[in-house]
Motif scaffolding. Structure first.
Motif, PDB file in Angstrom:
ATOM      1  N   ALA A 122       0.881  -1.770   0.253  1.00  0.00           N
ATOM      2  CA  ALA A 122      -0.064  -0.035   0.339  1.00  0.00           C
ATOM      3  C   ALA A 122       0.822   1.349  -0.288  1.00  0.00           C
ATOM      4  O   ALA A 122       0.146   2.200  -0.298  1.00  0.00           O
ATOM      5  N   THR A 123       2.016   1.303   0.293  1.00  0.00           N
ATOM      6  CA  THR A 123       2.947   2.208   0.734  1.00  0.00           C
ATOM      7  C   THR A 123       3.694   2.510  -0.499  1.00  0.00           C
ATOM      8  O   THR A 123       3.454   3.880  -1.009  1.00  0.00           O
ATOM      9  N   VAL A 124       4.105   1.756  -0.911  1.00  0.00           N
ATOM     10  CA  VAL A 124       4.382   1.885  -2.458  1.00  0.00           C
ATOM     11  C   VAL A 124       3.728   2.244  -4.102  1.00  0.00           C
ATOM     12  O   VAL A 124       3.587   2.945  -4.830  1.00  0.00           O
ATOM     13  N   ALA A 125       2.378   2.190  -3.493  1.00  0.00           N
ATOM     14  CA  ALA A 125       0.992   1.933  -4.221  1.00  0.00           C
ATOM     15  C   ALA A 125       0.717   3.635  -4.145  1.00  0.00           C
ATOM     16  O   ALA A 125       0.435   4.131  -5.173  1.00  0.00           O
ATOM     17  N   ALA A 126       0.880   4.151  -3.209  1.00  0.00           N
ATOM     18  CA  ALA A 126       0.851   5.131  -2.434  1.00  0.00           C
ATOM     19  C   ALA A 126       1.757   6.082  -3.138  1.00  0.00           C
ATOM     20  O   ALA A 126       1.360   7.351  -3.904  1.00  0.00           O
ATOM     21  N   VAL A 127       2.620   6.058  -3.357  1.00  0.00           N
ATOM     22  CA  VAL A 127       4.224   6.445  -3.914  1.00  0.00           C
ATOM     23  C   VAL A 127       3.723   6.351  -5.489  1.00  0.00           C
ATOM     24  O   VAL A 127       4.004   7.656  -5.694  1.00  0.00           O
ATOM     25  N   ALA A 128       3.280   5.432  -5.702  1.00  0.00           N
ATOM     26  CA  ALA A 128       2.695   5.308  -7.261  1.00  0.00           C
ATOM     27  C   ALA A 128       1.736   6.087  -8.101  1.00  0.00           C
ATOM     28  O   ALA A 128       1.941   7.346  -8.768  1.00  0.00           O
ATOM     29  N   VAL A 129       0.853   7.097  -7.078  1.00  0.00           N
ATOM     30  CA  VAL A 129      -0.473   8.084  -7.365  1.00  0.00           C
ATOM     31  C   VAL A 129       0.344   8.845  -7.367  1.00  0.00           C
ATOM     32  O   VAL A 129      -0.089   9.532  -7.592  1.00  0.00           O
ATOM     33  N   ALA A 130       1.129   9.129  -6.347  1.00  0.00           N
ATOM     34  CA  ALA A 130       1.329  10.764  -6.151  1.00  0.00           C
ATOM     35  C   ALA A 130       2.678  11.184  -7.274  1.00  0.00           C
ATOM     36  O   ALA A 130       2.689  12.353  -7.936  1.00  0.00           O
ATOM     37  N   LEU A 131       3.134   9.916  -7.758  1.00  0.00           N
ATOM     38  CA  LEU A 131       3.747   9.955  -8.970  1.00  0.00           C
ATOM     39  C   LEU A 131       3.118  10.440 -10.176  1.00  0.00           C
ATOM     40  O   LEU A 131       3.513  11.099 -10.833  1.00  0.00           O
ATOM     41  N   MET A 132       2.061   9.596 -10.546  1.00  0.00           N
ATOM     42  CA  MET A 132       1.310   9.308 -12.089  1.00  0.00           C
ATOM     43  C   MET A 132       0.475  10.102 -11.555  1.00  0.00           C
ATOM     44  O   MET A 132       0.328  10.286 -12.541  1.00  0.00           O
ATOM     45  N   VAL A 133      -0.521  10.161 -10.753  1.00  0.00           N
ATOM     46  CA  VAL A 133      -1.884  11.490 -10.817  1.00  0.00           C
ATOM     47  C   VAL A 133      -1.138  12.075 -11.600  1.00  0.00           C
ATOM     48  O   VAL A 133      -2.120  12.497 -12.091  1.00  0.00           O
ATOM     49  N   PRO A 134       0.173  13.108 -11.363  1.00  0.00           N
ATOM     50  CA  PRO A 134      -0.206  14.148 -11.799  1.00  0.00           C
ATOM     51  C   PRO A 134       0.006  14.469 -13.582  1.00  0.00           C
ATOM     52  O   PRO A 134      -0.672  15.542 -14.450  1.00  0.00           O
ATOM     53  N   VAL A 135       0.944  13.345 -13.441  1.00  0.00           N
ATOM     54  CA  VAL A 135       1.835  13.132 -14.546  1.00  0.00           C
ATOM     55  C   VAL A 135       0.342  13.006 -15.750  1.00  0.00           C
ATOM     56  O   VAL A 135       0.267  13.236 -16.592  1.00  0.00           O
ATOM     57  N   VAL A 136      -0.196  11.790 -15.619  1.00  0.00           N
ATOM     58  CA  VAL A 136      -0.982  11.776 -16.528  1.00  0.00           C
ATOM     59  C   VAL A 136      -2.124  12.718 -16.837  1.00  0.00           C
ATOM     60  O   VAL A 136      -2.965  12.794 -17.968  1.00  0.00           O
TER      61      VAL A 136
END
Length: 305
Positions: A122-136
């Motif tokens: 869940a921690t890695v997923a939350a970091v992935a969300v923080a990285l990907m949502v603004p860019v996409v």
């Protein structure tokens, strides 16, 4: 039954439960629309804040994770734009295919990561969300602008909405609380955590409710191109990059999971608001969500025993 099937099976059943509720239209009215708003603006942000504020984010290889996920996303965004003539799609249809190839269903991603690897996933997923949502979001709005479907008045509104995106704000708040050492003091930890726990099961049911099987009759070239990129080529590239850069197993698994996710149901709303082909978008969401129930376990089965 493999560990992947055990982890993902209940998630798929929740989505199918939502699909059944959507077919029988229960509860009626605007219940699901309002509930999805609560999930998106309150429950899911609470889950992200709870995870990021108290997690050991330092254990996540953020730079390598960003190179893998964002590198693949930007590569396919460029490929789609260069090859848009080959697809022979109208400009509105192209923007929907673009979204279908790049957007990802955050609810399924975070729920899957937690099911596979617990709090570490869940921690890695939350970091992935923080990285990907603004860019996409920036890439998709740029596609609408470049395609000419977005008027100048809507451009400002789009970027204002991006700045107010509850998922982005929740990620920033969680990271700030973590880095400051404040965390979630006192009762706030348990309160925010309880709110967050409701996000994933309700979010998955809402994903199912949003499916529209009747639109599957429209399986055009745009649907197939975006689906092949999203469910086959994107995860293949991400897996290759993850192995090349030596991502640790949990980060590798979550990166592959996020790369192989079906497109987001929220893409339909964006297509309708910004001049895209909303019916094509609905077909993409439905087709990819159903096909991902087959492809996700296959991809994850390559790296998880």
């Amino acid at each position: 039954m493999t560990s992947v099937e055990q982890a993902l099976g209940p998630l798929f059943l929740l989505i199918l439960t939502g699909a059944l509720l959507g077919v029988v239209r229960w509860p009626g009215g605007d219940f699901w629309t309002r509930l999805e708003g609560v999930i998106y603006h309150l429950l899911f942000p609470a889950m992200l804040v709870s995870t990021l504020a108290t997690a050991e984010v330092g254990s996540v290889p953020v730079v390598r994770l960003a190179l893998v996920l964002l590198g693949a996303m930007i590569a396919f965004a460029l490929l789609l734009w260069i090859g848009r003539g080959w697809l022979s799609l109208s400009q509105p249809a192209f923007t929907s295919a673009f979204q279908g190839a790049l957007r990802f269903n955050t609810y399924v991603g975070v729920a899957g990561a937690a099911a596979l690897h617990g709090s570490a996933g869940a921690t890695v997923a939350a970091v992935a969300v923080a990285l990907m949502v603004p860019v996409v979001n920036v890439l998709c709005v740029a596609a609408f602008v470049a395609a000419g479907t977005l008027g100048p008045s809507s451009l400002g509104k789009s970027f204002t909405a991006l700045a107010r995106n509850p998922l982005i704000l929740a990620c920033l708040a969680g990271i700030a609380l973590n880095l400051s050492g404040i965390g979630l003091p006192g009762w706030s930890d348990a309160t925010v955590s309880l709110l967050g726990r409701a996000a994933l099961p309700l979010g998955l049911v809402a994903v199912g409710v949003a499916l529209r099987p009747q639109v599957l009759m429209r399986l055009s070239a745009g649907v197939w191109a975006a689906t092949v990129i999203k469910l086959v080529l994107m995860p293949a590239l991400v897996l290759g990059l993850a192995l090349l850069l030596g991502l640790p197993p949990i980060s590798r698994d979550v990166a592959l999971l996020f790369a192989a996710l079906p497109t987001a149901t929220s893409a339909y709303i964006l297509a309708r608001q910004l001049g895209g082909d909303a019916e094509l978008m609905a077909a993409l969401i439905t087709a990819q969500t159903l096909l991902a129930m087959l492809t996700l376990p296959l991809w994850l089965g390559l790296v998880i025993g």
